[in-house]
Write a protein that holds these residues in place. Sequence first.
Motif, mmCIF file in Angstrom:
data_model
loop_
_atom_site.group_PDB
_atom_site.id
_atom_site.type_symbol
_atom_site.label_atom_id
_atom_site.label_comp_id
_atom_site.label_asym_id
_atom_site.label_seq_id
_atom_site.Cartn_x
_atom_site.Cartn_y
_atom_site.Cartn_z
ATOM 1 N N ASP A 10 0.813 -1.221 0.000
ATOM 2 C CA ASP A 10 0.000 0.000 0.000
ATOM 3 C C ASP A 10 0.847 1.273 0.000
ATOM 4 O O ASP A 10 0.346 2.360 0.265
ATOM 5 C CB ASP A 10 -0.974 0.015 1.178
ATOM 6 C CG ASP A 10 -0.273 -0.061 2.529
ATOM 7 O OD1 ASP A 10 0.971 -0.097 2.555
ATOM 8 O OD2 ASP A 10 -0.979 -0.084 3.566
ATOM 9 N N ASP A 11 2.141 1.169 -0.309
ATOM 10 C CA ASP A 11 2.978 2.363 -0.445
ATOM 11 C C ASP A 11 2.527 3.144 -1.683
ATOM 12 O O ASP A 11 2.206 2.558 -2.722
ATOM 13 C CB ASP A 11 4.449 1.979 -0.607
ATOM 14 C CG ASP A 11 5.041 1.394 0.674
ATOM 15 O OD1 ASP A 11 4.338 1.384 1.702
ATOM 16 O OD2 ASP A 11 6.198 0.931 0.618
ATOM 17 N N TRP A 12 2.526 4.452 -1.561
ATOM 18 C CA TRP A 12 2.123 5.276 -2.701
ATOM 19 C C TRP A 12 2.955 6.550 -2.753
ATOM 20 O O TRP A 12 3.587 6.939 -1.768
ATOM 21 C CB TRP A 12 0.632 5.590 -2.660
ATOM 22 C CG TRP A 12 0.144 6.299 -1.421
ATOM 23 C CD1 TRP A 12 -0.157 5.755 -0.211
ATOM 24 C CD2 TRP A 12 -0.113 7.709 -1.291
ATOM 25 N NE1 TRP A 12 -0.583 6.722 0.675
ATOM 26 C CE2 TRP A 12 -0.576 7.919 0.042
ATOM 27 C CE3 TRP A 12 -0.020 8.798 -2.153
ATOM 28 C CZ2 TRP A 12 -0.929 9.183 0.513
ATOM 29 C CZ3 TRP A 12 -0.375 10.065 -1.695
ATOM 30 C CH2 TRP A 12 -0.821 10.247 -0.375
ATOM 31 N N TYR A 45 -1.419 11.128 -7.703
ATOM 32 C CA TYR A 45 -0.678 10.100 -6.971
ATOM 33 C C TYR A 45 -0.709 8.788 -7.748
ATOM 34 O O TYR A 45 -1.548 8.564 -8.627
ATOM 35 C CB TYR A 45 -1.278 9.873 -5.579
ATOM 36 C CG TYR A 45 -2.640 9.203 -5.598
ATOM 37 C CD1 TYR A 45 -2.753 7.812 -5.538
ATOM 38 C CD2 TYR A 45 -3.811 9.953 -5.698
ATOM 39 C CE1 TYR A 45 -3.988 7.191 -5.570
ATOM 40 C CE2 TYR A 45 -5.043 9.342 -5.738
ATOM 41 C CZ TYR A 45 -5.139 7.961 -5.673
ATOM 42 O OH TYR A 45 -6.363 7.349 -5.721
ATOM 43 N N LYS A 46 0.215 7.892 -7.377
ATOM 44 C CA LYS A 46 0.252 6.525 -7.885
ATOM 45 C C LYS A 46 0.744 5.606 -6.773
ATOM 46 O O LYS A 46 1.554 6.029 -5.929
ATOM 47 C CB LYS A 46 1.241 6.394 -9.053
ATOM 48 C CG LYS A 46 0.701 6.677 -10.424
ATOM 49 C CD LYS A 46 1.766 6.321 -11.464
ATOM 50 C CE LYS A 46 1.304 6.637 -12.857
ATOM 51 N NZ LYS A 46 2.343 6.281 -13.872
ATOM 52 N N PHE A 47 0.328 4.359 -6.815
ATOM 53 C CA PHE A 47 0.900 3.374 -5.916
ATOM 54 C C PHE A 47 2.272 2.962 -6.435
ATOM 55 O O PHE A 47 2.515 2.917 -7.651
ATOM 56 C CB PHE A 47 -0.022 2.168 -5.774
ATOM 57 C CG PHE A 47 -1.203 2.435 -4.894
ATOM 58 C CD1 PHE A 47 -1.079 2.328 -3.513
ATOM 59 C CD2 PHE A 47 -2.421 2.838 -5.426
ATOM 60 C CE1 PHE A 47 -2.156 2.601 -2.681
ATOM 61 C CE2 PHE A 47 -3.498 3.115 -4.607
ATOM 62 C CZ PHE A 47 -3.375 3.005 -3.222
ATOM 63 N N PHE A 100 2.566 0.275 -9.059
ATOM 64 C CA PHE A 100 1.725 0.441 -10.249
ATOM 65 C C PHE A 100 2.455 0.005 -11.517
ATOM 66 O O PHE A 100 1.881 -0.639 -12.394
ATOM 67 C CB PHE A 100 1.284 1.903 -10.359
ATOM 68 C CG PHE A 100 0.278 2.160 -11.460
ATOM 69 C CD1 PHE A 100 -1.029 1.720 -11.319
ATOM 70 C CD2 PHE A 100 0.620 2.854 -12.604
ATOM 71 C CE1 PHE A 100 -1.965 1.955 -12.320
ATOM 72 C CE2 PHE A 100 -0.306 3.087 -13.603
ATOM 73 C CZ PHE A 100 -1.601 2.642 -13.458
ATOM 74 N N SER A 105 -2.197 7.882 -13.265
ATOM 75 C CA SER A 105 -2.275 8.321 -11.869
ATOM 76 C C SER A 105 -3.732 8.558 -11.481
ATOM 77 O O SER A 105 -4.625 8.598 -12.330
ATOM 78 C CB SER A 105 -1.444 9.588 -11.660
ATOM 79 O OG SER A 105 -1.896 10.623 -12.510
#
Length: 627
Positions: free
Chosen positions: A90-92, A126-128, A131, A318
């Motif tokens: 779950d890092d983004w 934002y993006k994980f 991704f 994103s």
Amino acid sequence: MGVLVLFSLVLLSSLICLVSSSSSHYHMHNKKAHEPIGEQPLSKIAIHKTVPALRLHPTSIKASPLLLGVKGEDTEWVNVEVQNPEPYADDWIGVFSPSKFNDSICEPNGQYYDEGPYMCTAPIKYKFANFESPNYTKTGKATVTFQLINQRADFSFVLFTGGLEKPQLVEVSNYIAFANPKAPLYPRLAQGKSWDEMTVTWTSGYNIDEAIPLVSWGGMGHPQKMSPAGTLTFKRSSMCGAPARTIGWRDPGFIHTSFLKELWPNMEYTYKLGHLLKNGSYVWSKTYTFRASPYPGQDSLQRVVIFGDTGKAERDGSNEYANYQPGSLNTTDTLVKELKDIDIVFHIGDLPYANGYLSQWDQFTAMTEPIASTVPYMIASGNHERDYPNTGAFYDTDDSGGECGVPAETMYYVPAENRAKFWYSTDYGMFHFCIADTEHDWREGSEQYKFIEKCLASADRQKQPWLIFAAHRVLGYSSNDWYASEGSFEEPMGRESLQRLWQKYKVDIAFYGHVHNYERSCQIYQNQCVNSETSAYSGVVNGTIHVVVGGGGSHLSEFTPLDTFFSLYKDYDYGFVKLTAFNHSHLLFEYKKSSNGKVYDSFTISRDYKDVLACVHDGCEPTTLAT
């Protein structure tokens, strides 16, 4: 600067924020302050709950290139490299602009928290971390790409863990910036108040105390001249509530509008946006072109595109939450491909669905620039532009996220007497358009009702046979499931108030958005279909065709399973309508899907002027036998 030192400074900033404001400001008020408004992806980020992530091992996040737009580009792709010894799924990564995202004091404004916010600025996208790097949780390494546009400030990239709802700040990247962050960008053309006037509106970072805004323009191959521009902006205090006034606020820069007058009908013009600096030098945009409007009533090929509810999407993937506005890029790209066969565009409400996250307005104007810089891009006001409680809107909802109409009214020009009251009329050759504002009262006796009647009555049908009414919410007919559940198949008080005017002035077609699908009705008079024809209308004008064309890009709306008497064609898909007037007697209507540009519904209208004048039903005044 070490991460822990950075945390200490940011925490100190937050403590200053807390001390300078009453502690009661940060008590959660009915838990509504940070509930998502609609499905805006940025609203899913509980940025106010951010806390520092205490890590035992150093983490790095680096962005490149450092300098963007060195050749004058207004958009560039950026690589963000992450090395994280403690990776989680779950890092983004959030993109922040300006890069020093917590420099300002947090705005209370009824935004209540149980504890003081660690951060009070939402990212612009934002993006994980995984991704584009599916092995991130195993290797701790990720390369994430973002497409950035010039938004008048520098950028930083922040690695978070804990997901969107419980974010923990891990590390902040280096800063990157465009070579000229203040450059004039994203021109939006619109019809002026007279047929021979085109307005051009754009955004820059130059206030009038730094530079004089202007447009250099002229007929293709003719000498260029310069026209001055006016400058507007708005402040955080202009916003009506959260999140626009709190975590969603971002400085909009300066919005300039120039009026290009005494245009020759149908002539091709070139133009470029400029700013005269105090040292005598100029800053110029690239060169654009447009074609001046035809003389009202002119008999020539004229092509109009109409749609609503587009929203925006990011080409870099994103803001991927819930595939928020999945059709917006398809609609935009298809219109760009067809641009040589389009003369004017009407976007009838709900533009970016920014919902109080102001950064999204820049991104929307960048997405639509190829269209809006080439043909007039006329807009209407929708609930996601205007509505907010206790602000005079006709609906007491928070759909605008606290914007209460200000960004739309400032960033786009419409030929209204009062841009805060978003109703106006405009002519294009053989077309006469009456654009209503459903977020203000339209009922009989209201100020807007009087405008609508005056607008419809002013159409000279001998010169402008094609009379078009448009508004955001469905004031006519829709088979949408939630209208059906109310038993109305319309916005309450819609056609009850306006049907008499459509009938009296023989409106050809009425267009609506708000419902995210496509639907065409029969010709309707007094709530009844008055013509068994479905594809080729001719002769006397005896009813109005109602069209829902809200499938510009936002998530689709369901139809009721009921068999509605008025409905001739429905499509649960993204698309737009194109009207082609060949002359004063022949009009072609086409509904096209955004995915491929192909026609899925169409009809023609053929008639002479005497057919408009003919008495139908109770449509003429009593006559006498006097001679």
